[in-house]
Motif scaffolding. Structure first.
Motif, PDB file in Angstrom:
ATOM      1  N   ARG A 799     -20.875 -16.191  10.378  1.00  0.00           N
ATOM      2  CA  ARG A 799     -20.923 -17.256   9.364  1.00  0.00           C
ATOM      3  C   ARG A 799     -20.138 -18.492   9.822  1.00  0.00           C
ATOM      4  N   GLU A 800     -18.948 -18.253  10.392  1.00  0.00           N
ATOM      5  CA  GLU A 800     -18.106 -19.382  10.801  1.00  0.00           C
ATOM      6  C   GLU A 800     -18.755 -20.183  11.919  1.00  0.00           C
ATOM      7  N   THR A 801     -19.367 -19.504  12.884  1.00  0.00           N
ATOM      8  CA  THR A 801     -20.039 -20.232  13.966  1.00  0.00           C
ATOM      9  C   THR A 801     -21.221 -21.025  13.431  1.00  0.00           C
ATOM     10  N   THR A 802     -21.874 -20.479  12.419  1.00  0.00           N
ATOM     11  CA  THR A 802     -23.014 -21.202  11.824  1.00  0.00           C
ATOM     12  C   THR A 802     -22.537 -22.476  11.141  1.00  0.00           C
ATOM     13  N   ILE A 803     -21.444 -22.358  10.373  1.00  0.00           N
ATOM     14  CA  ILE A 803     -20.911 -23.531   9.666  1.00  0.00           C
ATOM     15  C   ILE A 803     -20.392 -24.565  10.663  1.00  0.00           C
ATOM     16  N   ALA A 804     -19.747 -24.091  11.743  1.00  0.00           N
ATOM     17  CA  ALA A 804     -19.153 -25.005  12.730  1.00  0.00           C
ATOM     18  C   ALA A 804     -20.168 -25.528  13.733  1.00  0.00           C
ATOM     19  N   SER A 805     -21.452 -25.149  13.573  1.00  0.00           N
ATOM     20  CA  SER A 805     -22.516 -25.567  14.503  1.00  0.00           C
ATOM     21  C   SER A 805     -22.204 -25.144  15.929  1.00  0.00           C
ATOM     22  N   LEU A 806     -21.722 -23.918  16.068  1.00  0.00           N
ATOM     23  CA  LEU A 806     -21.452 -23.339  17.389  1.00  0.00           C
ATOM     24  C   LEU A 806     -22.542 -22.335  17.726  1.00  0.00           C
ATOM     25  N   ALA A 807     -22.905 -22.293  18.990  1.00  0.00           N
ATOM     26  CA  ALA A 807     -23.839 -21.259  19.434  1.00  0.00           C
ATOM     27  C   ALA A 807     -23.110 -19.919  19.458  1.00  0.00           C
ATOM     28  N   LEU A 808     -23.875 -18.843  19.307  1.00  0.00           N
ATOM     29  CA  LEU A 808     -23.280 -17.501  19.255  1.00  0.00           C
ATOM     30  C   LEU A 808     -24.050 -16.572  20.180  1.00  0.00           C
ATOM     31  N   LEU A 809     -23.306 -15.842  21.012  1.00  0.00           N
ATOM     32  CA  LEU A 809     -23.890 -14.838  21.901  1.00  0.00           C
ATOM     33  C   LEU A 809     -23.297 -13.490  21.539  1.00  0.00           C
ATOM     34  N   VAL A 810     -24.163 -12.519  21.232  1.00  0.00           N
ATOM     35  CA  VAL A 810     -23.702 -11.186  20.856  1.00  0.00           C
ATOM     36  C   VAL A 810     -24.356 -10.166  21.790  1.00  0.00           C
ATOM     37  N   PRO A 811     -23.658  -9.742  22.832  1.00  0.00           N
ATOM     38  CA  PRO A 811     -24.216  -8.690  23.692  1.00  0.00           C
ATOM     39  C   PRO A 811     -24.065  -7.314  23.033  1.00  0.00           C
ATOM     40  N   LYS A 812     -25.155  -6.575  22.969  1.00  0.00           N
ATOM     41  CA  LYS A 812     -25.151  -5.228  22.388  1.00  0.00           C
ATOM     42  C   LYS A 812     -25.154  -4.224  23.525  1.00  0.00           C
ATOM     43  N   ASN A 813     -24.456  -3.112  23.340  1.00  0.00           N
ATOM     44  CA  ASN A 813     -24.268  -2.109  24.402  1.00  0.00           C
ATOM     45  C   ASN A 813     -23.603  -2.748  25.620  1.00  0.00           C
ATOM     46  N   ILE A 814     -22.496  -3.437  25.390  1.00  0.00           N
ATOM     47  CA  ILE A 814     -21.860  -4.218  26.451  1.00  0.00           C
ATOM     48  C   ILE A 814     -21.399  -3.336  27.607  1.00  0.00           C
ATOM     49  N   SER A 815     -21.100  -2.083  27.339  1.00  0.00           N
ATOM     50  CA  SER A 815     -20.628  -1.202  28.411  1.00  0.00           C
ATOM     51  C   SER A 815     -21.702  -0.933  29.453  1.00  0.00           C
ATOM     52  N   SER A 816     -22.968  -1.139  29.094  1.00  0.00           N
ATOM     53  CA  SER A 816     -24.047  -0.889  30.056  1.00  0.00           C
ATOM     54  C   SER A 816     -24.392  -2.127  30.873  1.00  0.00           C
ATOM     55  N   TYR A 817     -23.725  -3.250  30.606  1.00  0.00           N
ATOM     56  CA  TYR A 817     -24.004  -4.465  31.370  1.00  0.00           C
ATOM     57  C   TYR A 817     -23.451  -4.322  32.789  1.00  0.00           C
ATOM     58  N   PRO A 818     -24.055  -5.007  33.760  1.00  0.00           N
ATOM     59  CA  PRO A 818     -23.608  -4.843  35.157  1.00  0.00           C
ATOM     60  C   PRO A 818     -22.278  -5.543  35.401  1.00  0.00           C
ATOM     61  N   SER A 819     -21.506  -4.977  36.325  1.00  0.00           N
ATOM     62  CA  SER A 819     -20.279  -5.643  36.754  1.00  0.00           C
ATOM     63  C   SER A 819     -20.632  -6.690  37.803  1.00  0.00           C
ATOM     64  N   ASN A 820     -19.646  -7.469  38.191  1.00  0.00           N
ATOM     65  CA  ASN A 820     -19.905  -8.534  39.171  1.00  0.00           C
ATOM     66  C   ASN A 820     -20.237  -7.983  40.546  1.00  0.00           C
ATOM     67  N   GLY A 821     -19.885  -6.730  40.786  1.00  0.00           N
ATOM     68  CA  GLY A 821     -20.176  -6.141  42.097  1.00  0.00           C
ATOM     69  C   GLY A 821     -21.570  -5.551  42.211  1.00  0.00           C
ATOM     70  N   GLU A 822     -22.238  -5.364  41.090  1.00  0.00           N
ATOM     71  CA  GLU A 822     -23.578  -4.770  41.124  1.00  0.00           C
ATOM     72  C   GLU A 822     -24.624  -5.828  41.459  1.00  0.00           C
ATOM     73  N   ARG A 823     -25.802  -5.344  41.931  1.00  0.00           N
ATOM     74  CA  ARG A 823     -26.907  -6.240  42.256  1.00  0.00           C
ATOM     75  C   ARG A 823     -28.204  -5.626  41.741  1.00  0.00           C
ATOM     76  N   PHE A 824     -29.003  -6.411  41.038  1.00  0.00           N
ATOM     77  CA  PHE A 824     -30.343  -5.978  40.659  1.00  0.00           C
ATOM     78  C   PHE A 824     -31.312  -6.458  41.737  1.00  0.00           C
ATOM     79  N   THR A 825     -31.981  -5.519  42.381  1.00  0.00           N
ATOM     80  CA  THR A 825     -32.927  -5.897  43.432  1.00  0.00           C
ATOM     81  C   THR A 825     -34.284  -6.282  42.868  1.00  0.00           C
ATOM     82  N   GLU A 826     -34.551  -5.875  41.630  1.00  0.00           N
ATOM     83  CA  GLU A 826     -35.802  -6.237  40.974  1.00  0.00           C
ATOM     84  C   GLU A 826     -35.596  -6.076  39.468  1.00  0.00           C
ATOM     85  N   GLY A 827     -36.658  -6.426  38.715  1.00  0.00           N
ATOM     86  CA  GLY A 827     -36.587  -6.276  37.269  1.00  0.00           C
ATOM     87  C   GLY A 827     -36.842  -7.603  36.566  1.00  0.00           C
ATOM     88  N   TYR A 828     -36.753  -7.547  35.238  1.00  0.00           N
ATOM     89  CA  TYR A 828     -37.086  -8.712  34.429  1.00  0.00           C
ATOM     90  C   TYR A 828     -35.961  -9.031  33.459  1.00  0.00           C
TER      91      TYR A 828
END
Length: 1108
Positions: A799-828
């Motif tokens: 609600r606060e980001t909406t009122i303040a006209s701020l963009a909002l990013l909400v990653p779901k299942n954040i633990s499954s996101y890649p670390s900086n050392g990982e590489r995706f060789t393919e995918g979308y």
């Protein structure tokens, strides 16, 4: 005024790994007993609580009065330092410094400034450049050193200057990067100065004192062969002398220090001898005849009498000169054509001050290598077609000369102005002695140099001045021919002075390197900080001797001088820069006792230094700057982080303030928009970050650009929980460093986490440099009662980001996101563009694909078409849009028809509302809970009375918490009337987990609230014909939302199940807080079955444009 030394992780380290300044007066190492005694007086009882941190003024003044800084080159202080390092119990008390201005600053500067160039090259410079040109060179160089001395005096009197002299001043004024770079340049300059002095010493020895000692004989050799032989002699003897000097320095500096006054006496006596000789020329000029053939100067060794023939006993006899140019002694011999066509003239080499020769020497006479030294005003009969022969009989120019070469060769003779500041610790009153002594020494030496230029031009014949090695005056040192009472005074005086200067360079350079190494700013130099037991820098001396040998191998004094000119000029340039910056920035600590300085003078000095660098040799200047730049970048990336209160930090603050003020002028243009992210993280009881992958995603999204603020809140009060805040901040910084997130950390303390997060969203950033995007992790345990407040906080952030006209990013299942050392060789990376959000959904995948983790992933964009949309035209328009955006992505339009709402949708909606009631009641008081249950019961009974029909018998089943739940039957009934529900019969059993519902609910638009039934228990096998009164209580808006979420999830799961990342629009939160739990349920249903989801809400402005 106090100057604090830097502490390595001591009591004043703030815990962030960056050493801070520790002061010898505050937080000093006094024992607890001493501290308690300071506050024993009853009149001081008011301050006894601060006993640990604040000493009494009397104690402070006592400590300040006894404070002694450690200088370089002081044997007593070195011994005291070594005693401290060795922890010897019987440490001798350090003697108070007793040197005044004369002995401590003036004479050391005189000794260091006067040197080899004055004796070996000054006369040659006047002859080549002329009095006028040479005076300009001397004036320019002396002005540079005078302006530098003014700047240095201001810096040196702005507090105590401990050991390190000029290096300390520059590094503490300009920071470790500049300090290290300039310190190394100053070290290299001092080292090459040692090589230059040794080469001068060998030149005096082999040419003027013992020419017979040459290993490679020069006699009989001509041109390049003679030059190579001379250089080889210089290399051999130079290496021998360097080894001997290094051995002397290794054995003990005390011998060098004791001989310093002897060497200084040699210099002063030599200069006095020159002035005495100049005065004598006015009365009785010395006899130094020079033989000229035509207008060409002859070598003195090629004749015995300056004549072709002489009368001897009434007989004409040919001379040695005749035999040099003719093939026989007879008068009819065949002679050199030029010899035959020109007469021999003998001129006086030193005509004297009153001779008027000054007019002839006023302007320059630059020569190419191999040209004859010609006397102006004498006739010369030359046949232009005849070849030049017998060149070995004439005095020739050994190098090609030009104005800039003279500048490079001369400048080392004005260096040495730092000698006083290097000995600051030995001075009784350094802040008084350094300015007076240094400026007086420069004034004295500048006067000597300028007067010498004029007097040399007024006393000495031009061809003699241009004769670098005195080959036309019997091999005498040219300045020696002018000296009184004998040329040998100058020869031996200059020999010993060059030896002494070489020893001083080999003494000072290793100590300078040791000071840099002990500062720890250049990691690979740390080994040179060690030395012998008595503190002598053994390893630094070895490196210095090795670098000095490079100069010896070059072997030419004229080639080595411009090298060290570069390094000294760079050092002086940064001294001027340091003073100018401190003056312009008006740093509060900038309070020099020396008041006769101005930033304009410092800038003029800096400009002169830079100009002289390129005047001397543009390629040497570029190499020197390249070395300094490499060292600067190396310290920046690999060196220890130091905080010295330097001026560069002041520039950064001023530049930052200016930039922030500019940013305040208005919001950035769409072309310049990039996500400036505030990352909201939570910490556990140990103040460790719970979602470290949030920072990994931030790093991948930002690629080190733009603003990143990582914020968290700690529950409590500022007074009680400040330690936890520091620990949390340190944890954030450490994680940011690990994840390579370039940005700032911010920790706030609040009575509750909700307010703390709100404070971060409101107050993060400064001025125009504020976040425009908030990233917060999805509360994965939100369904559990103990995490009820967590998801409430999450929705409030939305609600606060909406009122303040701020963009909002909400990653779901954040633990499954890649670390900086990982590489995706393919995918979308799949983008589900459902509503327009200003282009955030387009921009984010583009930014992610700039990072190596996502670089090989392809981008797909899905958009949803309704019943009345032209899906083919939508796809064409979207492709054109992406083409103009310069984004490469596959496009697909998904058609979503207005299907009937399934029974399973109603079922999930009812479960959701029942759960909401339970959660709501869990947070009510006892009385409120009883009233709430009663109101729900009354509402249900009222609806039963109104709506209950014989064909629809309700079956009530109360769940825990008082919310009704119904059990559906296997039967269903269809009614086609608009005001009735149509139930399609199915023999299959419908369960809550079924994704293929068998019953659908059709409701026309003009109908009111419909009624349905739902299975909320495992016994889902009842007859759907039995209508439940609870169905009419279902909010049809929630039913439609659940239907949308399920249909979208079904489509997204089908298309993007295997995608590496799914980005989709995040629906807005409910306007009232009653439906918060339902909102979370909708989002949960929308993203069900997807591995990595990034929910995105735009900030209400366009962030991507098709225009350039």
């Amino acid at each position: 005024m106090t100057d604090c030394e830097e502490g390595e992780g001591g009591p004043n380290s703030q815990g962030d790994g960056i050493p801070k300044e520790s002061c010898p007066f505050i937080n000093s190492a006094a024992t607890d007993v001493e501290k308690s005694q300071q506050y024993d007086s009853k009149s001081m009882a008011l301050f006894e609580e601060e006993m640990d941190t604040s000493p009494m003024v009397s104690s402070l003044l006592s400590t300040l009065a006894n404070y002694s800084n450690l200088p370089t080159g002081s044997k007593e202080h070195e011994e005291a330092e070594n005693n401290e390092e060795g922890a010897r119990p019987s440490k001798k008390p350090v003697k108070a410094p007793q040197l005044g201005t004369l002995m401590g600053v003036y004479l050391p500067c005189i000794q260091n400034i006067f040197g080899v160039i004055l004796f070996l090259r000054m006369t040659w410079m006047v002859g080549i450049g002329g009095v006028f040109g040479s005076f300009i060179i001397v004036f320019m160089c002396c002005s540079t050193t005078m302006l530098t001395a003014i700047s240095m005096s201001a810096i040196a009197t702005n507090g105590v200057v401990p050991a390190g002299g000029s290096y300390y001043m520059i590094s503490r004024s300009l920071g470790p990067e500049f300090g290290g770079a300039v310190g190394i340049c100053f070290y290299l300059g001092t080292t090459f100065a040692g090589a230059m002095y040794i080469l001068g010493c060998i030149e005096i020895l082999l040419i003027y004192i013992i020419p017979q000692a040459a290993i490679f004989k020069i006699e009989g050799l001509e041109g390049p062969e003679a030059e190579i032989a001379l250089l080889n002699n210089m290399r051999v003897y130079g290496t021998i002398v360097l080894s001997f000097m290094a051995l002397v320095v290794f054995v003990g500096v005390k011998y060098v220090n004791k001989l310093a006054l002897v060497f200084l006496a040699c210099v002063i006596l030599s200069i006095l001898a020159v002035y005495a000789g100049i005065i004598k020329t006015a009365i009785e000029p010395p006899v130094f005849p020079v033989c000229i053939l035509g207008n060409r100067t002859l070598l003195s060794k090629s004749y015995d009498v300056c004549a072709k023939i002489v009368e001897l006993d009434n007989e004409t006899v040919t001379t040695k000169l005749w035999r040099s140019f003719c093939d026989s002694e007879s008068l009819n011999a065949t002679c050199d054509e030029y010899f035959n066509n020109n007469d021999v003239t003998e001129i006086q080499g030193i005509p004297g001050v009153t001779s008027g020769i000054l007019a002839e020497n006023l302007f320059g006479n630059y020569l190419e290598k191999g040209m004859f030294l010609e006397k102006r005003g004498l006739a010369s009969n030359v046949d232009p077609d005849s070849p030049v022969s017998n060149t070995n009989r004439y005095v020739l120019a050994d190098i090609t000369s030009f104005f800039t070469l003279l500048v490079g060769i001369y400048f080392p003779s004005v260096t040495g102005i730092m000698a006083g500041s290097n000995r600051s610790g030995d001075l009784r009153d350094a802040q008084k002695s350094i300015p007076i002594g240094t400026i007086a020494a420069i004034t004295t030496t500048s006067t000597v140099y300028m007067s010498c230029v004029v007097l040399f031009g007024a006393c000495i014949e031009g061809v003699v001045l241009r004769d670098k090695f005195g080959e036309g005056v019997n091999g005498n040192l040219v300045i020696g021919t002018l000296a009184w009472p004998s040329p040998w005074v100058i020869v031996f005086g200059s020999f010993f002075s060059t030896c002494g200067a070489g020893l001083q360079s080999l003494t000072g350079a290793p100590r300078l390197l040791q000071a840099i190494a002990r500062d720890g700013i250049i990691p690979f130099l740390r080994v040179f900080g060690h030395g012998k037991a008595n503190g002598e820098p053994t390893w630094a001396l070895l490196l210095t001797a090795s670098i000095c040998e490079i100069g010896i191998i070059i072997a030419s004094l004229d080639s080595v001088a411009p090298i060290l000119s570069m390094f000294f000029l760079m050092c002086y340039m940064f001294v001027n820069l340091a003073c100018a910056l401190q003056t312009l920035l008006r740093t509060p600590n900038w309070r020099p006792r020396f008041k006769f300085y101005h930033w304009a003078l410092s800038f003029l000095g800096m400009s002169l230094c830079l100009s002289l660098m390129f005047i001397c040799s543009w390629y040497y200047a570029i190499v020197a700057m390249g070395i300094a730049t490499c060292i600067y970048k190396y310290i920046e990336f690999c060196g220890a982080e130091k905080e010295w209160g330097d001026g560069i930090r002041g520039i950064s603050l001023s530049a930052a303030r200016f930039a922030l003020m500019r940013l305040e002028e208005g919001p950035p243009h769409t072309k310049n928009w990039r996500p400036q992210i505030l990352v909201l993280v939570s910490v556990d009881a140990e103040q460790n970050v719970e979602q470290p992958r949030l920072l990994s995603l931030t790093s991948q999204l930002k690629a080190g650009r733009g603003l990143t603020i990582v914020g968290t809140s700690v529950q409590g009060t500022f007074l009680n929980n400040y330690t936890e805040t520091q620990k949390a901040d340190q944890s954030l910084r450490k994680l940011m460093e690990t994840e390579k997130v370039k940005g700032f950390s911010q920790v706030v303390i609040s009575s509750n986490l909700r307010d703390g997060t709100s404070h971060l969203v409101q107050s993060g950033g400064l001025g125009g440099l504020k976040h425009n995007t908030v990233m917060v992790s999805w509360p994965h345990n939100w369904k559990q009662p103990e995490f009820h407040q967590q998801f409430r906080n999450f929705i409030e952030v939305v609600r606060e980001t909406t009122i303040a006209s701020l963009a909002l990013l909400v990653p779901k299942n954040i633990s499954s996101y890649p670390s900086n050392g990982e590489r995706f060789t393919e995918g979308y990376i799949d983008v589900w563009w459902i509503v327009h959000d200003g282009g955030m959904l387009m921009l984010l995948p583009f930014l992610l694909r700039q990072h190596k983790v996502w670089r090989k992933c392809k981008m797909r964009i899905f958009t949803v078409a309704q019943m009345d949309d032209n899906s083919i035209q939508m796809k064409k328009d979207l492709l054109i849009f992406l083409y103009h955006l310069r984004i490469d992505a596959a496009v697909e339009v998904v058609e979503m028809l207005d299907n009937d709402i399934s029974a399973y949708t109603y079922e999930k909606t009812l479960i959701m509302e029942q759960r909401s009631q339970i959660l709501k009641q869990m947070h009510l008081t006892k009385n409120e809970m009883e009233r709430e249950i009663q109101s729900i019961t009354d509402s249900s009974r009222g609806s039963i009375r109104r709506k209950n029909k014989p064909t629809l018998q309700p079956q009530h089943s109360k769940e825990e918490g008082g919310s009704p739940a119904d059990k559906p039957d296997d039967k269903s009934e269809a009614v086609s009337h608009p005001k009735q529900a149509q139930l399609i019969y199915s023999k299959k059993t419908t369960t809550p987990s079924s994704h293929t519902p068998a019953a659908t609910w059709t409701e026309k638009k003009d109908a009111g609230k419909g009624r349905t039934q739902s299975a909320s228990t495992p016994e889902a096998g009842r007859d759907f014909l039995n209508m439940k009164p609870e169905w009419e209580n279902l909010n049809q808006i929630d039913v439609r939302r659940m239907h949308t979420a399920m249909r979208l999830n079904e489509v997204i799961t089908k298309k993007s199940k295997e995608a590496k990342l799914v980005l989709l629009n995040m629906p807005g939160p409910p306007k009232n807080r009653v439906g918060d739990e339902n909102y979370m349920e909708f989002l949960e249903v929308l993203t069900e079955g997807l591995n990595r989801v990034l929910l995105v809400r735009g900030g209400g402005r366009e962030v991507i444009t098709i225009y350039s």
